[in-house]
Design an enzyme around this catalytic site. Structure first.
Site, PDB file in Angstrom:
ATOM      1  N   LYS A 150       0.845  -1.185   0.000  1.00 57.13           N
ATOM      2  CA  LYS A 150       0.000   0.000   0.000  1.00 57.13           C
ATOM      3  C   LYS A 150       0.889   1.248   0.000  1.00 57.13           C
ATOM      4  O   LYS A 150       1.821   1.365   0.801  1.00 57.13           O
ATOM      5  CB  LYS A 150      -0.901   0.004   1.236  1.00 57.13           C
ATOM      6  CG  LYS A 150      -1.941  -1.104   1.245  1.00 57.13           C
ATOM      7  CD  LYS A 150      -3.013  -0.879   0.195  1.00 57.13           C
ATOM      8  CE  LYS A 150      -4.154  -1.868   0.339  1.00 57.13           C
ATOM      9  NZ  LYS A 150      -5.235  -1.624  -0.648  1.00 57.13           N
ATOM     10  N   LYS A 246     -13.722  -7.607  -7.352  1.00 55.63           N
ATOM     11  CA  LYS A 246     -14.068  -7.846  -5.950  1.00 55.63           C
ATOM     12  C   LYS A 246     -15.574  -8.060  -5.855  1.00 55.63           C
ATOM     13  O   LYS A 246     -16.347  -7.275  -6.396  1.00 55.63           O
ATOM     14  CB  LYS A 246     -13.665  -6.657  -5.073  1.00 55.63           C
ATOM     15  CG  LYS A 246     -12.172  -6.384  -5.008  1.00 55.63           C
ATOM     16  CD  LYS A 246     -11.895  -5.163  -4.149  1.00 55.63           C
ATOM     17  CE  LYS A 246     -10.401  -4.867  -4.059  1.00 55.63           C
ATOM     18  NZ  LYS A 246     -10.127  -3.624  -3.291  1.00 55.63           N
TER      19      LYS A 246
END
Length: 327
Positions: A150, A246
């Site tokens: 991230k 997702k």
């Protein structure tokens, strides 16, 4: 067939903190839908996401708005018309898949058209932090074959260097979560190439990503916040090389399977992704993982405690879901 539906909000503590460019959290709050038909029970889990205007309260209210349809026996096809894509539809859709498997004795993956499921190697996510923090985290995870990093914008090159130093042999995925800007995009992509990154996720904000069609992309770029359901794919052509599918965005496995097939036909690589949830959310997503070049289904690995029974992970290798869990 009469169905009884119950909804539950559950909280699972995260091991430490999960930090991305938009903020941090210490627990995963999920909504679990349970459908009962006689002795058969089907379950589905979703993770409401504030980025898309969702909360556990709004998701519960959305599902409650169609309780009558569900309990009267509405199926997956009707559900696609009753609810829009999003977390609420995901919980109910996955519960319907699970209930059908329990009623028929036929595994959900067979119904979805798979002859078998193979174990998957998932990415393991490192939260954004200082270079020193990220180097230490990478060192602890250096034996994992695929790490997802991230990032947050300013200072990302130093973070990349630190992670590469800590895990010199791992494949790397970078996830900027919309934090980069046009004026630095080229330099940041070049830095990723220098450090051997295999994929960059959502570098620019959704709706402000036109520049991706105008610059050279030295490594593949994957749409996440810009990619929701099948209808979103056409606008991504020329800008992205891959799409992160997702179930909380597509609104369940039913649409996710259609989106994966369409993405493949359109030349996109597929990434099977997740929000931070339990094994119950990862289990149906593992079917998309069978079609994916990149798998990021590490939600349970980030929790202090998963639900039981859960998926079995050996390092970063995820076994297919047992029927007691889902499908």
């Amino acid at each position: 067939m009469r169905i009884e539906m119950t909804l539950a909000v559950e909280a699972f503590p995260i091991a430490g903190r999960f930090v991305i460019s938009r903020g941090a959290k210490t627990e995963a709050r999920v909504v679990t839908a349970t459908l009962r038909a006689g002795d058969a029970v089907g379950r589905g889990e979703c993770v409401p996401y504030a980025r898309y205007g969702e909360s556990v309260e709004s998701v519960n209210a959305t599902i409650e708005s169609i309780r009558g349809d569900i309990e009267a026996g509405a199926g997956r096809a009707a559900l696609q018309r009753l609810l829009p894509a999003g977390a609420a539809r995901n919980a109910v859709d996955c519960a319907m898949w699970d209930l059908e498997a329990k009623l028929t004795g036929r595994r959900a993956w067979r119904t979805a058209g798979f002859e078998r499921l193979v174990p998957l190697v998932t990415a393991y996510t490192l939260s954004v932090g200082t270079p020193e923090e990220m180097r230490a985290a990478a060192l602890k995870a250096a034996d994992r074959p695929l790490l997802k990093i991230k990032l947050a914008g300013e200072g990302d090159e130093a973070r990349l260097a630190a992670v590469r130093e800590g895990a010199p042999h791992a494949r790397l995925i970078v996830d900027a979560n919309e934090a980069w800007r046009e004026e630095t995009l080229v330099a940041q992509l070049d830095a990723c190439a220098r450090f051997g990154v295999s994929l960059v996720e959502q570098p620019l904000p959704a709706g402000q990503d036109e520049m991706l069609a105008r610059v050279a992309r030295p490594i593949p770029v994957c749409a996440d916040e810009s990619a929701h359901e099948t209808a979103s794919l056409a606008a991504l052509q020329g800008r992205y090389d891959a799409v992160n599918i997702k179930l909380d965005k597509t609104g369940g496995l039913t649409e996710a399977l259609l989106m994966a097939e369409a993405a493949g036909r359109m030349g996109f690589e597929i990434m099977a992704g997740c929000m931070v949830g339990t094994s119950l959310a990862m289990a149906p997503a593992s079917l998309i993982g069978q079609m994916a070049a990149f798998v990021d289904l590490d939600g349970p690995l980030l929790l202090a405690k998963d639900r039981e029974p859960g998926l079995v992970y050996e390092g970063s290798t995820m076994a297919p879901p047992p029927p007691q869990l889902w499908g």
